[in-house]
Design an enzyme around this catalytic site. Structure first.
Site, PDB file in Angstrom:
ATOM      1  CE  LYS A 142      -7.150   6.374   0.987  1.00 35.46           C
ATOM      2  NZ  LYS A 142      -8.185   7.221   0.374  1.00 35.46           N
ATOM      3  CE1 TYR A 166      -4.090   1.679  -0.237  1.00 36.45           C
ATOM      4  CE2 TYR A 166      -3.480   2.790   1.793  1.00 36.45           C
ATOM      5  CZ  TYR A 166      -4.316   2.661   0.704  1.00 36.45           C
ATOM      6  OH  TYR A 166      -5.381   3.530   0.552  1.00 36.45           O
TER       7      TYR A 166
HETATM    8  P1  NAD Z   1     -12.783   3.904  -7.661  1.00 36.12           P
HETATM    9  O1  NAD Z   1     -11.700   3.670  -8.661  1.00 36.12           O
HETATM   10  O2  NAD Z   1     -14.151   3.547  -8.055  1.00 36.12           O
HETATM   11  O3  NAD Z   1     -12.748   5.407  -7.144  1.00 36.12           O
HETATM   12  C1  NAD Z   1     -11.586   6.208  -7.149  1.00 36.12           C
HETATM   13  C2  NAD Z   1     -11.986   7.518  -7.790  1.00 36.12           C
HETATM   14  O4  NAD Z   1     -10.926   8.464  -7.725  1.00 36.12           O
HETATM   15  C3  NAD Z   1     -12.368   7.373  -9.275  1.00 36.12           C
HETATM   16  O5  NAD Z   1     -13.677   7.819  -9.469  1.00 36.12           O
HETATM   17  C4  NAD Z   1     -11.387   8.285  -9.977  1.00 36.12           C
HETATM   18  O6  NAD Z   1     -11.939   8.915 -11.109  1.00 36.12           O
HETATM   19  C5  NAD Z   1     -11.077   9.264  -8.868  1.00 36.12           C
HETATM   20  N1  NAD Z   1      -9.853  10.059  -9.146  1.00 36.12           N
HETATM   21  C6  NAD Z   1      -8.577   9.630  -9.272  1.00 36.12           C
HETATM   22  N2  NAD Z   1      -7.769  10.657  -9.600  1.00 36.12           N
HETATM   23  C7  NAD Z   1      -8.560  11.769  -9.673  1.00 36.12           C
HETATM   24  C8  NAD Z   1      -8.329  13.137  -9.987  1.00 36.12           C
HETATM   25  N3  NAD Z   1      -7.105  13.598 -10.314  1.00 36.12           N
HETATM   26  N4  NAD Z   1      -9.381  13.997  -9.964  1.00 36.12           N
HETATM   27  C9  NAD Z   1     -10.621  13.553  -9.669  1.00 36.12           C
HETATM   28  N5  NAD Z   1     -10.905  12.265  -9.348  1.00 36.12           N
HETATM   29  C10 NAD Z   1      -9.885  11.389  -9.373  1.00 36.12           C
HETATM   30  O7  NAD Z   1     -12.331   3.052  -6.365  1.00 36.12           O
HETATM   31  P2  NAD Z   1     -12.909   3.046  -4.869  1.00 36.12           P
HETATM   32  O8  NAD Z   1     -12.386   1.794  -4.269  1.00 36.12           O
HETATM   33  O9  NAD Z   1     -14.342   3.313  -4.903  1.00 36.12           O
HETATM   34  O10 NAD Z   1     -12.133   4.257  -4.179  1.00 36.12           O
HETATM   35  C11 NAD Z   1     -12.782   5.349  -3.570  1.00 36.12           C
HETATM   36  C12 NAD Z   1     -12.111   5.750  -2.268  1.00 36.12           C
HETATM   37  O11 NAD Z   1     -12.252   4.697  -1.330  1.00 36.12           O
HETATM   38  C13 NAD Z   1     -10.629   6.039  -2.379  1.00 36.12           C
HETATM   39  O12 NAD Z   1     -10.303   7.134  -1.537  1.00 36.12           O
HETATM   40  C14 NAD Z   1     -10.002   4.776  -1.834  1.00 36.12           C
HETATM   41  O13 NAD Z   1      -8.718   5.014  -1.314  1.00 36.12           O
HETATM   42  C15 NAD Z   1     -10.989   4.455  -0.753  1.00 36.12           C
HETATM   43  N6  NAD Z   1     -10.967   3.082  -0.221  1.00 36.12           N
HETATM   44  C16 NAD Z   1     -11.064   2.021  -1.075  1.00 36.12           C
HETATM   45  C17 NAD Z   1     -11.038   0.721  -0.554  1.00 36.12           C
HETATM   46  C18 NAD Z   1     -11.090  -0.486  -1.452  1.00 36.12           C
HETATM   47  O14 NAD Z   1     -10.699  -1.568  -1.021  1.00 36.12           O
HETATM   48  N7  NAD Z   1     -11.581  -0.369  -2.658  1.00 36.12           N
HETATM   49  C19 NAD Z   1     -10.919   0.536   0.840  1.00 36.12           C
HETATM   50  C20 NAD Z   1     -10.838   1.656   1.666  1.00 36.12           C
HETATM   51  C21 NAD Z   1     -10.854   2.925   1.116  1.00 36.12           C
HETATM   52  O1  0WE Z   2      -7.023   3.087  -1.589  1.00 38.29           O
HETATM   53  C1  0WE Z   2      -6.996   2.038  -2.187  1.00 38.29           C
HETATM   54  C2  0WE Z   2      -6.467   1.969  -3.608  1.00 38.29           C
HETATM   55  C3  0WE Z   2      -6.255   3.321  -4.212  1.00 38.29           C
HETATM   56  C4  0WE Z   2      -5.447   3.303  -5.481  1.00 38.29           C
HETATM   57  C5  0WE Z   2      -5.532   2.296  -6.433  1.00 38.29           C
HETATM   58  C6  0WE Z   2      -4.758   2.376  -7.591  1.00 38.29           C
HETATM   59  C7  0WE Z   2      -4.756   1.292  -8.636  1.00 38.29           C
HETATM   60  C8  0WE Z   2      -4.368   1.813 -10.000  1.00 38.29           C
HETATM   61  C9  0WE Z   2      -4.593   4.355  -5.698  1.00 38.29           C
HETATM   62  N1  0WE Z   2      -3.833   4.443  -6.815  1.00 38.29           N
HETATM   63  C10 0WE Z   2      -3.911   3.493  -7.756  1.00 38.29           C
HETATM   64  N2  0WE Z   2      -3.132   3.619  -8.864  1.00 38.29           N
HETATM   65  C11 0WE Z   2      -3.270   2.831  -9.960  1.00 38.29           C
HETATM   66  O2  0WE Z   2      -2.507   2.965 -10.938  1.00 38.29           O
HETATM   67  N3  0WE Z   2      -7.388   0.894  -1.528  1.00 38.29           N
HETATM   68  C12 0WE Z   2      -7.707   0.972  -0.130  1.00 38.29           C
HETATM   69  C13 0WE Z   2      -7.463  -0.437  -2.172  1.00 38.29           C
HETATM   70  C14 0WE Z   2      -6.149  -1.114  -1.966  1.00 38.29           C
HETATM   71  O3  0WE Z   2      -5.087  -0.845  -2.759  1.00 38.29           O
HETATM   72  C15 0WE Z   2      -4.020  -1.598  -2.303  1.00 38.29           C
HETATM   73  C16 0WE Z   2      -4.421  -2.326  -1.178  1.00 38.29           C
HETATM   74  C17 0WE Z   2      -5.792  -2.024  -0.963  1.00 38.29           C
HETATM   75  C18 0WE Z   2      -6.656  -2.537   0.125  1.00 38.29           C
HETATM   76  C19 0WE Z   2      -2.718  -1.660  -2.762  1.00 38.29           C
HETATM   77  C20 0WE Z   2      -1.808  -2.499  -2.124  1.00 38.29           C
HETATM   78  C21 0WE Z   2      -2.197  -3.218  -1.010  1.00 38.29           C
HETATM   79  C22 0WE Z   2      -3.500  -3.138  -0.525  1.00 38.29           C
END
Ligand code: NAD
Ligand code: 0WE
Length: 254
Positions: free
Chosen positions: A161, A154
């Site tokens: 974060k 991560y």
């Molecule tokens: P997602 O890919 O659906 O959402 C990420 C969003 O970030 C996308 O809509 C993308 O367009 C937007 N984004 C990236 N760069 C941007 C920029 N320059 N300007 C505007 N928007 C931008 O994935 P998600 O999992 O729904 O992620 C949403 C949030 O939840 C993130 O903050 C992520 O860190 C957090 N999160 C995700 C998980 C997981 O396991 N998926 C767990 C905990 C927290």
């Molecule tokens: O916040 C996230 C992921 C956010 C994210 C995902 C990507 C994938 C594509 C940010 N940047 C990028 N850049 C890319 O090019 N999570 C909480 C999901 C997540 O991501 C991981 C996790 C978990 C959980 C990455 C490594 C290990 C665990």
């Protein structure tokens, strides 16, 4: 629960986005919502989803690295809505290579980009929203456990974060006198676009199934319901907090 509230949602990419789950819950609770999308490649997706709330749903482009995009969003919100109660920040990005190797090899540029998009943007959006939140408000951002403990790979996202969570506390302090609350939801792993393609993601889900007290991570519906609670007046004394919606995983030491 949110009848009469006006909100704006940042971070919908597709139907699996956490932003979409929370937007649907806010909508069901009676809020009227506007949406932004990162770029032209996502416009059609967001149009189709937001369109299900009515053909007149306000949709605006916003790349959060661009000050002029942010200024335009809140200018339009002022013209079309006049005020604002809710803001969802569900945006994160780090260059792919920074999530693959070792944290120690994070480049200056990857570190900058991750913090700009994933943490600073919350400050910029809160500042843009503040003049419109004249009746008080609730700002919700999405975080992850990697902010406080090392989750292998991560990497710089965990550091970003941590910055997002600290920014939440400082914003809560600044905005509290205006009855604007700022909180994070720390979600367990969810199978979204941002998680797909991450090596070992399925193993991480299995790890939660084995070790979290509730033997699972969370569902998008549960994130929606927590988002609705934080947005509601029931949470009127809750600000600056990180709420874990993670099957209880965060309490474990082993
Ligand atoms: P997602 O890919 O659906 O959402 C990420 C969003 O970030 C996308 O809509 C993308 O367009 C937007 N984004 C990236 N760069 C941007 C920029 N320059 N300007 C505007 N928007 C931008 O994935 P998600 O999992 O729904 O992620 C949403 C949030 O939840 C993130 O903050 C992520 O860190 C957090 N999160 C995700 C998980 C997981 O396991 N998926 C767990 C905990 C927290
Ligand atoms: O916040 C996230 C992921 C956010 C994210 C995902 C990507 C994938 C594509 C940010 N940047 C990028 N850049 C890319 O090019 N999570 C909480 C999901 C997540 O991501 C991981 C996790 C978990 C959980 C990455 C490594 C290990 C665990």
């Amino acid at each position: 629960m949110l009848a009469g509230k006006l909100g704006i949602v940042f971070g919908v990419a597709n139907k699996r986005s956490i932003a979409w789950a929370i937007a649907q819950a806010w909508h069901k609770a009676g809020a009227k919502l506007a949406f932004t999308y990162q770029g032209e490649h996502l416009k059609e997706n967001v149009e189709e989803l937001a369109g299900t709330f009515g053909a007149d749903t306000l949709l605006m482009p916003c790349d959060v690295t661009k000050d002029e995009d942010i200024a335009n969003v809140f200018k339009t919100m002022g013209e079309k809505f006049g005020k604002l109660h809710l803001l969802l920040h569900s945006v994160a990005f780090a260059p792919k290579e920074a999530l693959e190797g070792e944290f120690i090899n994070t480049s200056r540029e990857a570190y900058r980009i991750a913090h700009d998009i994933s943490a600073y943007s919350l400050v910029a959006l809160a500042r843009g929203a503040m003049p419109l939140m004249t009746e008080g408000g609730s700002i919700v951002a999405m975080s992850y456990y990697g902010a406080e403990k090392v989750v292998p790979h991560y990497n710089v996202m965990g550091v970003a974060k941590a910055s997002l969570e600290a920014s939440t506390r400082y914003l809560a302090y600044d905005m509290g006198p205006k009855k604007i609350r700022v909180n994070c939801i720390s979600a367990g792993p969810m199978n979204t676009l941002a998680a797909r393609g991450i090596a070992g993601f399925m193993d991480m889900m299995k790890h939660y199934e084995a070790h979290a007290p509730l033997k699972r991570s969370c569902t998008s519906d549960e994130l929606g319901q927590t988002g609705t609670f934080l947005a509601s007046d029931g949470a009127a004394a809750i600000t600056g907090q990180v709420i874990y919606v993670d099957g209880g995983y965060q309490i474990m030491g082993m």
